[in-house]
Design a protein around this motif. Structure first.
Motif, mmCIF file in Angstrom:
data_model
loop_
_atom_site.group_PDB
_atom_site.id
_atom_site.type_symbol
_atom_site.label_atom_id
_atom_site.label_comp_id
_atom_site.label_asym_id
_atom_site.label_seq_id
_atom_site.Cartn_x
_atom_site.Cartn_y
_atom_site.Cartn_z
ATOM 1 N N ASP A 41 1.052 -1.203 0.002
ATOM 2 C CA ASP A 41 0.004 0.188 0.055
ATOM 3 C C ASP A 41 0.893 1.228 0.020
ATOM 4 O O ASP A 41 1.235 1.763 1.199
ATOM 5 N N LYS A 42 1.422 1.645 -1.281
ATOM 6 C CA LYS A 42 2.394 2.813 -1.434
ATOM 7 C C LYS A 42 1.902 3.812 -0.733
ATOM 8 O O LYS A 42 0.657 4.368 -0.993
ATOM 9 N N PRO A 43 2.659 4.470 0.152
ATOM 10 C CA PRO A 43 2.295 5.945 0.703
ATOM 11 C C PRO A 43 2.127 7.153 -0.338
ATOM 12 O O PRO A 43 2.938 6.940 -1.479
ATOM 13 N N VAL A 44 1.188 7.753 -0.046
ATOM 14 C CA VAL A 44 1.021 9.243 -0.832
ATOM 15 C C VAL A 44 1.814 10.218 -0.161
ATOM 16 O O VAL A 44 1.714 10.620 0.905
ATOM 17 N N GLN A 45 2.598 10.881 -1.021
ATOM 18 C CA GLN A 45 3.551 11.882 -0.434
ATOM 19 C C GLN A 45 2.873 13.126 -0.632
ATOM 20 O O GLN A 45 2.368 13.709 -1.618
ATOM 21 N N ALA A 46 2.695 14.208 0.354
ATOM 22 C CA ALA A 46 2.223 15.213 0.570
ATOM 23 C C ALA A 46 2.791 16.374 -0.187
ATOM 24 O O ALA A 46 4.161 16.360 -0.250
ATOM 25 N N ARG A 68 3.575 17.643 11.445
ATOM 26 C CA ARG A 68 3.055 17.942 10.186
ATOM 27 C C ARG A 68 3.188 16.375 9.397
ATOM 28 O O ARG A 68 3.891 15.492 9.628
ATOM 29 N N ALA A 69 2.174 16.074 8.601
ATOM 30 C CA ALA A 69 1.873 14.876 8.032
ATOM 31 C C ALA A 69 2.786 15.085 6.688
ATOM 32 O O ALA A 69 2.496 16.061 5.961
ATOM 33 N N VAL A 70 3.370 14.210 6.351
ATOM 34 C CA VAL A 70 4.282 14.066 5.402
ATOM 35 C C VAL A 70 3.949 13.133 4.106
ATOM 36 O O VAL A 70 4.392 13.309 3.138
ATOM 37 N N GLU A 71 3.481 12.023 4.668
ATOM 38 C CA GLU A 71 2.958 10.957 3.729
ATOM 39 C C GLU A 71 2.151 10.162 4.612
ATOM 40 O O GLU A 71 2.048 9.805 5.692
ATOM 41 N N TRP A 72 1.272 9.293 3.867
ATOM 42 C CA TRP A 72 0.199 8.508 4.604
ATOM 43 C C TRP A 72 -0.159 7.358 3.410
ATOM 44 O O TRP A 72 -0.046 7.536 2.104
ATOM 45 N N ASN A 73 -0.743 6.041 3.954
ATOM 46 C CA ASN A 73 -1.546 5.351 3.231
ATOM 47 C C ASN A 73 -2.652 4.990 3.867
ATOM 48 O O ASN A 73 -3.376 5.696 4.681
ATOM 49 N N LYS A 74 -3.380 3.673 3.439
ATOM 50 C CA LYS A 74 -4.750 3.691 4.136
ATOM 51 C C LYS A 74 -4.723 3.292 5.633
ATOM 52 O O LYS A 74 -5.793 3.280 6.226
ATOM 53 N N THR A 75 -3.505 2.657 6.074
ATOM 54 C CA THR A 75 -3.425 2.310 7.531
ATOM 55 C C THR A 75 -2.509 3.401 8.497
ATOM 56 O O THR A 75 -3.048 3.405 9.552
ATOM 57 N N ALA A 76 -1.584 4.115 7.763
ATOM 58 C CA ALA A 76 -0.939 4.978 8.865
ATOM 59 C C ALA A 76 -0.315 6.295 7.971
ATOM 60 O O ALA A 76 -0.545 6.537 6.780
ATOM 61 N N HIS A 89 12.174 14.750 14.914
ATOM 62 C CA HIS A 89 11.693 13.556 14.956
ATOM 63 C C HIS A 89 10.562 13.006 13.869
ATOM 64 O O HIS A 89 10.126 13.906 13.212
ATOM 65 N N SER A 90 10.568 11.617 13.699
ATOM 66 C CA SER A 90 9.805 11.328 12.362
ATOM 67 C C SER A 90 9.250 9.972 12.903
ATOM 68 O O SER A 90 9.951 9.259 13.577
ATOM 69 N N ALA A 91 7.978 9.925 12.683
ATOM 70 C CA ALA A 91 7.058 8.367 13.014
ATOM 71 C C ALA A 91 6.160 8.188 12.376
ATOM 72 O O ALA A 91 5.435 9.104 11.740
ATOM 73 N N TRP A 92 5.855 6.984 12.244
ATOM 74 C CA TRP A 92 4.726 6.504 11.596
ATOM 75 C C TRP A 92 3.710 6.082 12.786
ATOM 76 O O TRP A 92 3.933 5.548 13.673
#
Length: 101
Positions: A41-46, A68-76, A89-92
């Motif tokens: 489920d490839k993440p979408v880049q903002a 700030r959200a930088v990328e996402w998919n259907k799960t995370a 910091h960065s985290a899913w």
């Protein structure tokens, strides 16, 4: 140049306290790669990061942060933020733990 032996014990004690505090500080946790499932489920880049409020797991529970959200998919969602000490910091995190600001 000589050293100041008069205060050496106090300096050593202060450094020991700082090291102990760093080890006790909660650490941010990101979702494991298997949960994010980015390979299928490839993440979408903002185009531009989106301001969000998110609950982020830490070693001692959860904490709500401004990020700030930088990328996402259907799960995370992958979020980025800077803490009060200026560290980046960065985290899913799970999609349901994020809300637009």
């Amino acid at each position: 140049m000589g050293s100041n032996r008069r205060y050496a014990d106090k300096v050593d004690a202060r450094m020991a306290r700082k090291i102990e505090e760093m080890n006790l500080r909660p650490k941010f946790e990101s979702l494991p790669a298997g949960v994010v499932n980015a390979e299928t489920d490839k993440p979408v880049q903002a185009r531009e990061p989106v301001d969000v409020e998110a609950w982020v797991p830490i070693t001692a529970g959860k904490v709500r942060i401004q990020a700030r959200a930088v990328e996402w998919n259907k799960t995370a969602v992958r979020i980025e933020w800077i803490d009060s000490e200026g560290q980046a910091h960065s985290a899913w995190v799970f999609l349901g733990s994020v809300k637009r600001r």
